[in-house]
Design a protein around this motif. Structure first.
Motif, PDB file in Angstrom:
ATOM      1  N   VAL A 259       0.854  -1.187   0.000  1.00 45.70           N
ATOM      2  CA  VAL A 259       0.000   0.000   0.000  1.00 45.70           C
ATOM      3  C   VAL A 259       0.889   1.235   0.000  1.00 45.70           C
ATOM      4  O   VAL A 259       2.064   1.178   0.354  1.00 45.70           O
ATOM      5  CB  VAL A 259      -0.954   0.032   1.220  1.00 45.70           C
ATOM      6  N   ALA A 260       0.319   2.365  -0.414  1.00 42.69           N
ATOM      7  CA  ALA A 260       1.028   3.649  -0.432  1.00 42.69           C
ATOM      8  C   ALA A 260       0.383   4.563   0.598  1.00 42.69           C
ATOM      9  O   ALA A 260      -0.835   4.768   0.581  1.00 42.69           O
ATOM     10  CB  ALA A 260       0.966   4.279  -1.823  1.00 42.69           C
ATOM     11  N   SER A 261       1.200   5.103   1.481  1.00 44.12           N
ATOM     12  CA  SER A 261       0.699   5.950   2.557  1.00 44.12           C
ATOM     13  C   SER A 261       0.742   7.413   2.139  1.00 44.12           C
ATOM     14  O   SER A 261       1.782   7.910   1.682  1.00 44.12           O
ATOM     15  CB  SER A 261       1.541   5.739   3.823  1.00 44.12           C
ATOM     16  N   SER A 262      -0.387   8.103   2.302  1.00 46.19           N
ATOM     17  CA  SER A 262      -0.417   9.537   2.034  1.00 46.19           C
ATOM     18  C   SER A 262      -0.148  10.348   3.290  1.00 46.19           C
ATOM     19  O   SER A 262      -0.067  11.563   3.231  1.00 46.19           O
ATOM     20  CB  SER A 262      -1.781   9.924   1.455  1.00 46.19           C
TER      21      SER A 262
ATOM     22  N   LYS B 234      12.506  15.761  -9.401  1.00 44.25           N
ATOM     23  CA  LYS B 234      11.615  15.623  -8.249  1.00 44.25           C
ATOM     24  C   LYS B 234      12.275  16.265  -7.053  1.00 44.25           C
ATOM     25  O   LYS B 234      13.471  16.072  -6.803  1.00 44.25           O
ATOM     26  CB  LYS B 234      11.320  14.148  -7.964  1.00 44.25           C
ATOM     27  N   GLU B 235      11.496  16.987  -6.278  1.00 43.40           N
ATOM     28  CA  GLU B 235      12.023  17.660  -5.093  1.00 43.40           C
ATOM     29  C   GLU B 235      11.709  16.835  -3.849  1.00 43.40           C
ATOM     30  O   GLU B 235      11.017  15.820  -3.898  1.00 43.40           O
ATOM     31  CB  GLU B 235      11.436  19.069  -4.981  1.00 43.40           C
TER      32      GLU B 235
ATOM     33  N   SER C 257      -3.672  13.830  -0.071  1.00 39.57           N
ATOM     34  CA  SER C 257      -3.669  12.404  -0.368  1.00 39.57           C
ATOM     35  C   SER C 257      -2.770  12.049  -1.541  1.00 39.57           C
ATOM     36  O   SER C 257      -2.324  10.908  -1.663  1.00 39.57           O
ATOM     37  CB  SER C 257      -5.094  11.935  -0.659  1.00 39.57           C
ATOM     38  N   SER C 258      -2.474  13.003  -2.403  1.00 41.01           N
ATOM     39  CA  SER C 258      -1.675  12.698  -3.594  1.00 41.01           C
ATOM     40  C   SER C 258      -0.200  12.483  -3.291  1.00 41.01           C
ATOM     41  O   SER C 258       0.543  12.073  -4.186  1.00 41.01           O
ATOM     42  CB  SER C 258      -1.829  13.812  -4.633  1.00 41.01           C
ATOM     43  N   VAL C 259       0.258  12.744  -2.047  1.00 36.66           N
ATOM     44  CA  VAL C 259       1.673  12.475  -1.747  1.00 36.66           C
ATOM     45  C   VAL C 259       1.958  10.979  -1.745  1.00 36.66           C
ATOM     46  O   VAL C 259       3.116  10.570  -1.637  1.00 36.66           O
ATOM     47  CB  VAL C 259       2.095  13.097  -0.397  1.00 36.66           C
ATOM     48  N   ARG C 260       0.936  10.149  -1.873  1.00 35.15           N
ATOM     49  CA  ARG C 260       1.150   8.704  -1.948  1.00 35.15           C
ATOM     50  C   ARG C 260       1.951   8.307  -3.173  1.00 35.15           C
ATOM     51  O   ARG C 260       2.485   7.199  -3.243  1.00 35.15           O
ATOM     52  CB  ARG C 260      -0.190   7.980  -1.943  1.00 35.15           C
ATOM     53  N   TRP C 261       2.025   9.217  -4.166  1.00 36.28           N
ATOM     54  CA  TRP C 261       2.752   8.897  -5.403  1.00 36.28           C
ATOM     55  C   TRP C 261       4.243   9.206  -5.304  1.00 36.28           C
ATOM     56  O   TRP C 261       4.975   9.007  -6.272  1.00 36.28           O
ATOM     57  CB  TRP C 261       2.158   9.679  -6.579  1.00 36.28           C
ATOM     58  N   PHE C 262       4.705   9.638  -4.135  1.00 34.95           N
ATOM     59  CA  PHE C 262       6.095  10.099  -4.030  1.00 34.95           C
ATOM     60  C   PHE C 262       7.098   9.008  -4.414  1.00 34.95           C
ATOM     61  O   PHE C 262       8.060   9.268  -5.140  1.00 34.95           O
ATOM     62  CB  PHE C 262       6.362  10.583  -2.600  1.00 34.95           C
ATOM     63  N   GLU C 263       6.894   7.789  -3.937  1.00 34.88           N
ATOM     64  CA  GLU C 263       7.878   6.726  -4.164  1.00 34.88           C
ATOM     65  C   GLU C 263       7.884   6.216  -5.599  1.00 34.88           C
ATOM     66  O   GLU C 263       8.801   5.492  -5.989  1.00 34.88           O
ATOM     67  CB  GLU C 263       7.615   5.554  -3.204  1.00 34.88           C
TER      68      GLU C 263
END
Length: 1021
Positions: free
Chosen positions: A616-619, A741-742, A806-812
Motif C-alpha cells: 500500500v502507499a501511505s499519504s 523531483k524535489e 492524499s496525492s503524496v502517496r505517489w512520491f515513491e
C-alpha cells in the motif's frame, strides 16, 4: 379433579390427532387412505419407550413431545440439538453436566423422529449406493451415523428414541445436516428373521482360501464361502470408477490370526458397501459366494464378492469346513507376491529416514486442531491426522467427546515442522471406526479457517506430501490466514483449491518452499497396492524429521522482534571502543551514541522468516508499506540493482520476499559524563526505534489480489491509504516526462480566496517538474483515444506539479527520466490539465523551476507508468541522471552551487546543528539536530575515492529510509558549501532529490555493523 382430568383427556386427544395427521403425511404412501394400523403401531412404540422411564407423572403419552419430519429438521432446526425420549429431566441434567466439563452440552429438544433406515440415496437405484446411511420419510432424507449397524435393519421403519441433529457446518459444501443415532432404533413393525438353511454352510478358512488363489483350477464353476475372524478392515476408498473396501479374515484361534495367515477380500458391489459400517474387527463372519478376480495392472489375484454374496455372523454349529484335495499342504502356501513401490526407488540417507509403527488404538477426541485439514487431538496428548484417508463422512461427526477405534494406524514420533507431539495417521489400509458420539455442541471455529478441504486433499493426493511436510503446510496456511484474512483476502480465496489456469493463492505463496522440499510428482497413490501389498508400503511408512523451513510472521510481530533484538544488542561500550571513547568529550560521546542501526537478515531468525504483505502507499508519510491484519511496516523497494521502483500497478498486490533486510534505526538520548560510565544504563534518558524493511522486487514474488475481494475488504483501511489504483471507465489523461523531483517535506502554501483566514499550517508535499507529451486524451473503451491538438504549439510545455494531501502517496513512484500518464476520472472537463490552481503558488518557484505553469494534482487522480519506447517524442531525449563533474564538485572556488553525484555512504552520525543563517530571526524555533553523512564519491581513476560530508537538517528530518552505511545513493541538487577551513561539504535543500541505488551488501553486514576492508585514511575535500 374432574376438570383436570377432562383437560388431560382433551390434551391427549389433540396429541393423538396431531400424531395421526403427521403419520399420514410423512410415512404413508401419498394418495391412499389413512393407515390405522400404522398409526396405532407408532403410538404403541412411543408409549412403550415413554413409560419405560418410570417417571411419566401419570401421563401415558409424551404430551410435551411433538413429531418432527426430515424436512422440518432441515428447514427449521438451525442449531444443534438432541432428543432422548426415554430420559427423565434429571437423567438429561446428569448427562449434560458430564459433557459440560470440557464443552457446551447439546441442548435438548422434545422431538419424536421416525423414518426408514436405508443405504439408498437419490432415486432408489442401486448405483446410488455408496456405503452411506440415511433416514428417509415422505419429506426427504438425511444422512446419519450409527455405532453398531445390524444389516437386517435396512429398509425398515423405525422410531429413534435417542438421537442428535447437527445442522450443516460452514465447511460442508453440500449444505446438508446429519443425524447421530445414539440408541438402538425401535422397529415399528416386528422384524421378520428368515430361517436359516438346515444344512451346514460349507466354508473355507483363511489358510485354504489363500492357497486356492494359486490353484484356481480347483474353483471352476464354484463360488466358495469364506469364514474367519475379521483381522483387518481398510478404509472405504472412493475412486472415479468405483467405491470399494478390503477386509481380511484370519484364523479363529488367536495364534493363527496373529501369525499373518489371513486372506483379503475386496468388496466393491454397491449394495454391499454398507457392510463397512456393520463390520467389527475381532468378530467372526461368513462371506458367501466369493469369486477370484485379477486386479488391473497387477499380476496376482484376490478374492472378491459377487452380487449374490452375503455377510453372515459365524456360528460354528451352522458351518462345515470344505475339504479340498490340494497338491501342497496349506501351511506351505506361498504368500501374496510382493509388489514394488515407486517410492522404494528414492534415495534415502542413512540415519535420517525413520520407519513408522503400525498399531491399534482406542481414544477420545479432545480437540479440533484444523477440521478441513483433518487434524485433531486425541486424549490430550496425541495428534490425529486423517488426511491420508477419504474421511468426508467421518469429518461431520468429529468433535471433542467422540470415541474412536483406530485399526492399523501409523505412529510417527518426532516429525518436526513445529509439531512436538506424536502423530497417529491412518493410511488406506487402516480403519477409523466410530465407537461413541460426542455429547458436546460443535463449536464454531474462529481461529481456524473453515474452508480449504479440497486444497488439503490436493496436497496429499496430488502433491503427495509426506506427513511432516503436510503438518507444516497446514500450520503455514493458518499463519497466512491469520495474516491476510478477512481484510486482504477472504478465506475461500486464500484456501481455494487449484485448477488449471487458476492456481490457489495459498499454494502460490507456499510454492517457492514446496517446490524445493517436495517437487511436483506425476505418479499418484495406488490404493490397491497400499492396502494389499506385503510388506506394507504407503506414504506414511517412512518419514524424515522436518526442520521447519520458514515461518510467516505477522508484520507487527516481526517489527517487535526487530526492536527487541535491537535494544538487546545495544551496547555503548561496543559502539564506542575504549581507545576512541577516552578522547571524546561528554557532548561528543553522547552524539556518537545518538544514532545506530541494526540490520537483520532472514537467516538470523530460526526458522527463517518470510515477508508477506499487501503493498500500500501511505499519504500520511509518503512512503510504501506492507500491510497485513496486524498493521503495517514501512518498506523501501528497488526494482533491481540501481533501478528504482516506479510501477504503481503493484499497489494492492501481495508481496512475498525471502531475501530482505530488516532495518532498525536506534535513536538514543543520553547524558553520559564520560567513557567510564558507558556500562551504566541509568544515563540513557530516552530511546526509540524506526523499523522498516528493504528488498529488491526481482527477489520477490508478486501476486495480484482479485479486485472484488480487495474492495469488499478495505473498509478497515484508512481513507488516506490507497491499496489499489483503479482504471476509470470515463476520464481523461495526459502524458508527461518527469525531469526532476524535489524533497518530500512540509511546506507553506498561500490560502486561496474565500478559505479559512486562520494561519495555515505547513503541509506535507513535494513538487516535480516535467514536460507535457502531447495533448489530453479521452477514454475510449479500455484504451485512450488520440491526443487532442494543443491550443498553442509555441507555448512552453514545461509544468510544475504540486502533490499535497492524499496525492503524496505517489512520491515513491515518481523518478526522473520516466514517462507517466496522469489520469483524471470522471466526465471530461475542458482545459483540466492547463489550469490546476496556480494561484496557490507564487511565481518565484515557477521561475526557479523553469516552468511556465503549475498543476495541483487532485486526490482522486491516479498515475500510470508508460513505456517510453512507445512514445516517439521521448526517444531522442537524454534521460540519464545528471551528475556534476568531479572538478566542479571538489573545487572550493564554486560556492553556493547545486551539485549532483552518486556515492557510497561510509558513516552516519548526529552532530551539532550548522550555524544559523543571518536571515533567521532570533525567535525562531530551535533546530532539533543535524544528521551528518560521510560518503565516498564514485571515481573511476582513483584507488581511494575522496570523502565528502553531507548535512541534513530540518525540515528534512528524519532522513528518508535507506540512508545507511554501505548503501549507494544518488544525490541531486545538493547545495555545495565551503567551510572556513576550505573544506567542501553539502547540505540538503527543498529541491534535493535522493534515490537509493543499492542496499548495504549482505556479505558486509554483521549484526548491523558494516564490515569492510581497511581503507586509506579519509581525505576530506
Amino acid at each position: 379433579m374432574a376438570a383436570s382430568q377432562g383437560h388431560a383427556l382433551s390434551s391427549e386427544q389433540a396429541w393423538l390427532a396431531a400424531a395421526q395427521a403427521f403419520i399420514q403425511e410423512t410415512l404413508c404412501p401419498g394418495g391412499k387412505e389413512p393407515n390405522v394400523q400404522l398409526t396405532q403401531l407408532v403410538i404403541d412404540c412411543v408409549k412403550t419407550i415413554w413409560l419405560s422411564q418410570g417417571r411419566n407423572q401419570g401421563f401415558t403419552l409424551p404430551l410435551t413431545y411433538s413429531f418432527v419430519s426430515v424436512q422440518d429438521l432441515r428447514t427449521h432446526q438451525h442449531l444443534p440439538c438432541c432428543s432422548h425420549l426415554s430420559w427423565s429431566s434429571n437423567a438429561y441434567q446428569v448427562w449434560a453436566q458430564e459433557a459440560g466439563l470440557s464443552g457446551t452440552p447439546l441442548p435438548r429438544e422434545r422431538l419424536l423422529l421416525l423414518g426408514t433406515l436405508t443405504d439408498l440415496s437419490g432415486d432408489l437405484e442401486q448405483e446410488c449406493r455408496n456405503g452411506d446411511l440415511y433416514v428417509r420419510d415422505n419429506t426427504g432424507m438425511l444422512g446419519c451415523e450409527l455405532i453398531d449397524l445390524d444389516l437386517s435393519w435396512l429398509g425398515h421403519l423405525f422410531l429413534f428414541p435417542s438421537w442428535s441433529y447437527l445442522p450443516p457446518a460452514r465447511w460442508n459444501s453440500s449444505g446438508e445436516g446429519h443425524l447421530e443415532l445414539w440408541g438402538v432404533p425401535v422397529p415399528v413393525f416386528p422384524l421378520t428373521i428368515s430361517p436359516g438353511s438346515l444344512a451346514p454352510i460349507p466354508v473355507l478358512y483363511s489358510e485354504t482360501a489363500s492357497h486356492l488363489l494359486r490353484h484356481r483350477s480347483k474353483l471352476r464353476g464354484v463360488q466358495p464361502n469364506l469364514a474367519g475372524k475379521l483381522v483387518q478392515l481398510s478404509a472405504l476408498v472412493k475412486s472415479p470408477n468405483r467405491t470399494y473396501f478390503v477386509l481380511s479374515l484370519g484364523g479363529l484361534s488367536p495364534a493363527s490370526s496373529q501369525a499373518g495367515n489371513h486372506v483379503s477380500v475386496v468388496v466393491q458391489i454397491p449394495a454391499q458397501l454398507v457392510w463397512h459400517r456393520a463390520l467389527w474387527p475381532g468378530r467372526t463372519y461368513v462371506l458367501t459366494a466369493l469369486r477370484v478376480s485379477k486386479i488391473r495392472n497387477h499380476s496376482h489375484h484376490v478374492w472378491v464378492t459377487s452380487p449374490s454374496s452375503r455377510l453372515l455372523p459365524l456360528k460354528p454349529e451352522c458351518v462345515q469346513e470344505l475339504k479340498l484335495e490340494l497338491d501342497e499342504p496349506p501351511s506351505e502356501a506361498n504368500p501374496m507376491p510382493l509388489m514394488t513401490s515407486n517410492s522404494q526407488g528414492r534415495k534415502e540417507q542413512k540415519g535420517l529416514v525413520r520407519n513408522s509403527r503400525l498399531l491399534s488404538y482406542m481414544g477420545m477426541v479432545t480437540g479440533v486442531l484444523n477440521q478441513p485439514a483433518g487434524l485433531y487431538e486425541l486424549d490430550g496428548q496425541l495428534e490425529l491426522c486423517l488426511a491420508y484417508q477419504q474421511f468426508h463422512t467421518l469429518r461431520r461427526v468429529m468433535r471433542p467427546g467422540v470415541s474412536l477405534e483406530l485399526q492399523d494406524v501409523h505412529l510417527l514420533q518426532s516429525v518436526g515442522g513445529a509439531t512436538r507431539r506424536p502423530v497417529l495417521a491412518p493410511c488406506l489400509r487402516g480403519a477409523v471406526l466410530l465407537r461413541g458420539f460426542s455429547r458436546q455442541k460443535p463449536e464454531t471455529q474462529v481461529s481456524h479457517p473453515t474452508q480449504g478441504a479440497f486444497l488439503y486433499e490436493q496436497l496429499v493426493w496430488e502433491r503427495q506430501l509426506g506427513l511432516p511436510l503436510y503438518l507444516w503446510v497446514t500450520k503455514a496456511l493458518e499463519e497466512l490466514a491469520c495474516k491476510l484474512c478477512p481484510h486482504v483476502l477472504r478465506h475461500h480465496q486464500l484456501l481455494r483449491h487449484s485448477s488449471p489456469g487458476s492456481p490457489s493463492l495459498g499454494l502460490q505463496l507456499l510454492a517457492p518452499t514446496l517446490n524445493v522440499l517436495a517437487p511436483p510428482c506425476s505418479p499418484s497413490r495406488n490404493a490397491h497396492s497400499e492396502i494389499l501389498e506385503q510388506p506394507h508400503n504407503c506414504p506414511l511408512q517412512k518419514y524424515t524429521r522436518l526442520q521447519t523451513p520458514c515461518s510467516f510472521p505477522m508484520l507487527a510481530t516481526l517489527k517487535e522482534e526487530g526492536q527487541r533484538r535491537a535494544w538487546a544488542s545495544f551496547d555503548p561500550q561496543a559502539l564506542l571502543p575504549i581507545p576512541e571513547a577516552s578522547h571524546l568529550t561528554s557532548c561528543q560521546l553522547n552524539q556518537h551514541l545518538a544514532w545506530s542501526w541494526l540490520c537483520l537478515l532472514p537467516s538470523t531468525f530460526h526458522p527463517a522468516q518470510v515477508l508477506i504483505g499487501v503493498l500500500v502507499a501511505s499519504s500520511r508519510k509518503g512512503c510504501l508499506q506492507l500491510r497485513d491484519q496486524s498493521g503495517s511496516l514501512p518498506c523501501l523497494l528497488l526494482a533491481k540493482h540501481s533501478q528504482p521502483f516506479s510501477d504503481p500497478r503493484l499497489i494492492g498486490c501481495l508481496v512475498r520476499a525471502e531475501r530482505f533486510q530488516l532495518v532498525v534505526e536506534r535513536d538514543v538520548r543520553s547524558n553520559f559524563p564520560s567513557w567510564k560510565e558507558l556500562g551504566m544504563t541509568s544515563f540513557i534518558q530516552k530511546q526509540q526505534a524506526r523499523v522498516y524493511v528493504q528488498f529488491f522486487l526481482a527477489d520477490a514474488l508478486i501476486l495480484l489480489v482479485p479486485r472484488p475481494v480487495l474492495h469488499s475488504a478495505t473498509s478497515s483501511v484508512s481513507p488516506t491509504e490507497h491499496p489499489l489504483p483503479e482504471g476509470p471507465h470515463v476520464g481523461q489523461s495526459r502524458l508527461f516526462l518527469l525531469s526532476h523531483k524535489e524533497a518530500l517535506m512540509k511546506r507553506n502554501f498561500c490560502v486561496p480566496s474565500g478559505a479559512n483566514p486562520e494561519e495555515p499550517k505547513p503541509t506535507l508535499s513535494f513538487h516535480v517538474s516535467g514536460s507535457w507529451l502531447g495533448g489530453t486524451q479521452r477514454k475510449e473503451g479500455t484504451g485512450w483515444g488520440p491526443p487532442e491538438p494543443k491550443g498553442d504549439e509555441n507555448k512552453d510545455q514545461k509544468v510544475l506539479f504540486i502533490f499535497l494531501g492524499s496525492s503524496v502517496r505517489w512520491f515513491e513512484f515518481l523518478h526522473p527520466g520516466q514517462v507517466y500518464r496522469l489520469v483524471a476520472p470522471g466526465p471530461s472537463t475542458p482545459l483540466l490539465f492547463e489550469d490546476g490552481g496556480s494561484s496557490c503558488i507564487s511565481q518565484r518557484p515557477l521561475e526557479l523551476a523553469g516552468c511556465a505553469s503549475c498543476l495541483t494534482v487532485q486526490d482522486e487522480w491516479t498515475l500510470e507508468l508508460e513505456n517510453s519506447q512507445d512514445i516517439p517524442d521521448v526517444l531522442g531525449i537524454n534521460r540519464a541522471l545528471p551528475e556534476s563533474s568531479l572538478t566542479n564538485l571538489l573545487s572550493g572556488k564554486f560556492t553556493d552551487s547545486l551539485v549532483s553525484f552518486s556515492a557510497e555512504i561510509l558513516s552516519r552520525s548526529l552532530c551539532e546543528p550548522l550555524p544559523a543563517p543571518l536571515w533567521m530571526k532570533p525567535g525562531s524555533p530551535a533546530v532539533r539536530g543535524c544528521v551528518k553523512l560521510t560518503v565516498a564519491l564514485e571515481t573511476a581513476d582513483s584507488e581511494f575515492p575522496p570523502h565528502l560530508d553531507i548535512y541534513i537538517e530540518d525540515p528534512h528530518l528524519p532522513p528518508q529510509l535507506g540512508l545507511l552505511p554501505g548503501a549507494r545513493v544518488y544525490f541531486s541538487q545538493l547545495e555545495k558549501k565551503v567551510s572556513r577551513s576550505h573544506n567542501v561539504y553539502c547540505c540538503f535543500r527543498s529541491s534535493t532529490y535522493v534515490q537509493v541505488l543499492s542496499f548495504p551488501p549482505e556479505t558486509t553486514i554483521r549484526e548491523g555493523v558494516l564490515v569492510r576492508a581497511p581503507l586509506a585514511p579519509p581525505r576530506h575535500v
